[in-house]
Design an enzyme around this catalytic site. Structure first.
Site, PDB file in Angstrom:
ATOM      1  N   ASP A  10       0.877  -1.159   0.000  1.00 46.32           N
ATOM      2  CA  ASP A  10       0.000   0.000   0.000  1.00 46.32           C
ATOM      3  C   ASP A  10       0.927   1.224   0.000  1.00 46.32           C
ATOM      4  O   ASP A  10       2.111   1.106   0.340  1.00 46.32           O
ATOM      5  CB  ASP A  10      -0.877  -0.044   1.266  1.00 46.32           C
ATOM      6  CG  ASP A  10      -1.710   1.204   1.437  1.00 46.32           C
ATOM      7  OD1 ASP A  10      -2.368   1.611   0.466  1.00 46.32           O
ATOM      8  OD2 ASP A  10      -1.697   1.781   2.539  1.00 46.32           O
ATOM      9  N   LEU A  11       0.419   2.380  -0.391  1.00 47.06           N
ATOM     10  CA  LEU A  11       1.275   3.576  -0.466  1.00 47.06           C
ATOM     11  C   LEU A  11       1.144   4.457   0.783  1.00 47.06           C
ATOM     12  O   LEU A  11       2.069   4.569   1.587  1.00 47.06           O
ATOM     13  CB  LEU A  11       0.907   4.371  -1.727  1.00 47.06           C
ATOM     14  CG  LEU A  11       1.684   5.658  -1.960  1.00 47.06           C
ATOM     15  CD1 LEU A  11       3.164   5.395  -2.186  1.00 47.06           C
ATOM     16  CD2 LEU A  11       1.123   6.401  -3.186  1.00 47.06           C
ATOM     17  N   ASP A  12      -0.057   5.063   0.928  1.00 50.99           N
ATOM     18  CA  ASP A  12      -0.282   6.012   2.021  1.00 50.99           C
ATOM     19  C   ASP A  12      -0.186   5.295   3.370  1.00 50.99           C
ATOM     20  O   ASP A  12      -0.956   4.377   3.631  1.00 50.99           O
ATOM     21  CB  ASP A  12      -1.677   6.642   1.899  1.00 50.99           C
ATOM     22  CG  ASP A  12      -1.846   7.420   0.602  1.00 50.99           C
ATOM     23  OD1 ASP A  12      -1.316   8.530   0.525  1.00 50.99           O
ATOM     24  OD2 ASP A  12      -2.492   6.912  -0.327  1.00 50.99           O
ATOM     25  N   LYS A  46      -8.651   6.301   6.225  1.00 50.25           N
ATOM     26  CA  LYS A  46      -7.469   5.615   5.686  1.00 50.25           C
ATOM     27  C   LYS A  46      -7.885   4.448   4.792  1.00 50.25           C
ATOM     28  O   LYS A  46      -8.688   3.610   5.202  1.00 50.25           O
ATOM     29  CB  LYS A  46      -6.566   5.123   6.816  1.00 50.25           C
ATOM     30  CG  LYS A  46      -5.841   6.272   7.472  1.00 50.25           C
ATOM     31  CD  LYS A  46      -4.789   5.818   8.459  1.00 50.25           C
ATOM     32  CE  LYS A  46      -4.082   7.033   9.030  1.00 50.25           C
ATOM     33  NZ  LYS A  46      -3.238   6.701  10.172  1.00 50.25           N
ATOM     34  N   LYS A 146     -11.152  -1.440  -1.363  1.00 48.73           N
ATOM     35  CA  LYS A 146     -10.795  -2.358  -0.287  1.00 48.73           C
ATOM     36  C   LYS A 146     -11.940  -2.312   0.724  1.00 48.73           C
ATOM     37  O   LYS A 146     -12.494  -1.243   0.931  1.00 48.73           O
ATOM     38  CB  LYS A 146      -9.491  -1.900   0.393  1.00 48.73           C
ATOM     39  CG  LYS A 146      -8.278  -1.856  -0.548  1.00 48.73           C
ATOM     40  CD  LYS A 146      -7.087  -1.159   0.124  1.00 48.73           C
ATOM     41  CE  LYS A 146      -5.942  -0.961  -0.861  1.00 48.73           C
ATOM     42  NZ  LYS A 146      -4.785  -0.230  -0.312  1.00 48.73           N
ATOM     43  N   ASP A 171      -1.547  -0.475   6.096  1.00 46.85           N
ATOM     44  CA  ASP A 171      -1.756   0.218   7.385  1.00 46.85           C
ATOM     45  C   ASP A 171      -3.242   0.345   7.723  1.00 46.85           C
ATOM     46  O   ASP A 171      -3.586   0.783   8.818  1.00 46.85           O
ATOM     47  CB  ASP A 171      -1.128   1.621   7.361  1.00 46.85           C
ATOM     48  CG  ASP A 171      -1.858   2.572   6.437  1.00 46.85           C
ATOM     49  OD1 ASP A 171      -2.251   2.131   5.326  1.00 46.85           O
ATOM     50  OD2 ASP A 171      -2.054   3.738   6.805  1.00 46.85           O
TER      51      ASP A 171
HETATM   52  C1  G6P Z   1      -5.534   6.046   0.010  1.00 49.51           C
HETATM   53  C2  G6P Z   1      -5.665   6.886   1.275  1.00 49.51           C
HETATM   54  C3  G6P Z   1      -7.036   7.509   1.379  1.00 49.51           C
HETATM   55  C4  G6P Z   1      -7.386   8.244   0.102  1.00 49.51           C
HETATM   56  C5  G6P Z   1      -7.332   7.299  -1.080  1.00 49.51           C
HETATM   57  C6  G6P Z   1      -7.628   7.980  -2.399  1.00 49.51           C
HETATM   58  O1  G6P Z   1      -6.238   4.865   0.191  1.00 49.51           O
HETATM   59  O2  G6P Z   1      -5.407   6.100   2.419  1.00 49.51           O
HETATM   60  O3  G6P Z   1      -7.043   8.399   2.478  1.00 49.51           O
HETATM   61  O4  G6P Z   1      -8.665   8.835   0.173  1.00 49.51           O
HETATM   62  O5  G6P Z   1      -6.022   6.726  -1.150  1.00 49.51           O
HETATM   63  O6  G6P Z   1      -6.604   8.895  -2.688  1.00 49.51           O
HETATM   64  P1  G6P Z   1      -6.650   9.984  -3.837  1.00 49.51           P
HETATM   65  O7  G6P Z   1      -5.220  10.474  -3.904  1.00 49.51           O
HETATM   66  O8  G6P Z   1      -7.055   9.274  -5.098  1.00 49.51           O
HETATM   67  O9  G6P Z   1      -7.623  11.020  -3.456  1.00 49.51           O
HETATM   68 MG    MG Z   2      -2.756   3.143   3.569  1.00 49.28          MG
END
Ligand code: G6P
Ligand code: MG
Length: 216
Positions: A10-12, A46, A146, A171
């Site tokens: 996962d990234l964020d 998240k 997800k 996370d």
């Molecule tokens: C990730 C983050 C979320 C976010 C989603 C979409 O899953 O954890 O908080 O809303 O990405 O991100 P974006 O950059 O497309 O708005």
């Molecule tokens: Mg994440």
């Protein structure tokens, strides 16, 4: 001999801490609409898509908006968010993330990104690690959020690996669930109290090693 042949990240919250930028942008939007967002509220966002995040925020603020208004609000939030991520630098990669990605690749494991974000390309470029992934699956390539496993199954497919040979690093609770729903191992990045469904929980990728990976 371990069956693990690929890692999907996962990234964020796993590779970079963009949750703080999402929070700043959503909070600014909520404030302009006349209410506030707490950090606890932000936890619930998240791993949640942009559209769904806005729906939840409007619900918390007791507001109803038309489809068009919602699109404009989501676009406004994204403009603020993109302004912030455009200023990101390589020193914002979370501790241990880059080293672990390199270790995986040197060990012959495949690597993929599996994120709900539509901004993942910009973030990977800004922090300078786009070249460390064999496949990038993000919000532009998937339609099911997800805990649906779509994002990770597509990652496994692009890597040419069966799900049982993949480990997901996540996370978010919904992300750990998505990995499990896809028949993959899951490493939770965060607190064991929250991510108890994972096969292993670490506080960050600086705690991860190939030895731990092969024991999964
Ligand atoms: C990730 C983050 C979320 C976010 C989603 C979409 O899953 O954890 O908080 O809303 O990405 O991100 P974006 O950059 O497309 O708005
Ligand atoms: Mg994440």
């Amino acid at each position: 001999m371990s069956t693990i042949r690929a890692c999907i990240f996962d990234l964020d919250g796993v590779i970079v801490d963009t949750a703080v930028y999402h929070y700043k942008a959503w909070r600014r939007l909520a404030n302009e609409l006349g209410f506030d967002l707490t950090e606890k509220d932000n936890e619930k966002l998240k791993g949640v898509s942009r559209v769904r995040s806005l729906e939840l925020i409007l619900q918390w603020g007791g507001l109803t908006k038309t489809k068009e208004e919602q699109e404009a609000l989501a676009a406004q939030k994204n403009d603020w968010y993109v302004d912030m991520i455009n200023r990101m630098t390589p020193d914002e990669i979370l501790p241990g993330a880059k080293a672990f990605l390199i270790a995986c690749r040197e060990a012959g494991l495949k690597t993929a990104l599996g994120s709900a974000s539509k901004n993942s390309g910009t973030i990977l470029d800004k922090v300078g690690i786009a070249g460390l992934f064999d496949a990038v699956i993000d919000g532009n390539k998937v339609s099911k959020p997800k805990p649906d496993p779509e994002v990770f199954l597509k990652g496994a497919e692009e890597l040419g690996m069966p799900p049982a040979m993949c480990v997901v690093f996540e996370d978010a609770i919904v992300g750990v669930e998505a990995a499990k729903n896809g028949g993959m191992k899951a490493v939770g990045v965060g607190s064991p109290d929250v991510l108890y469904e994972a096969d292993l929980v670490i506080s960050g990728l600086n705690e991860m090693s190939l030895e731990k990976l092969y024991l999964l």
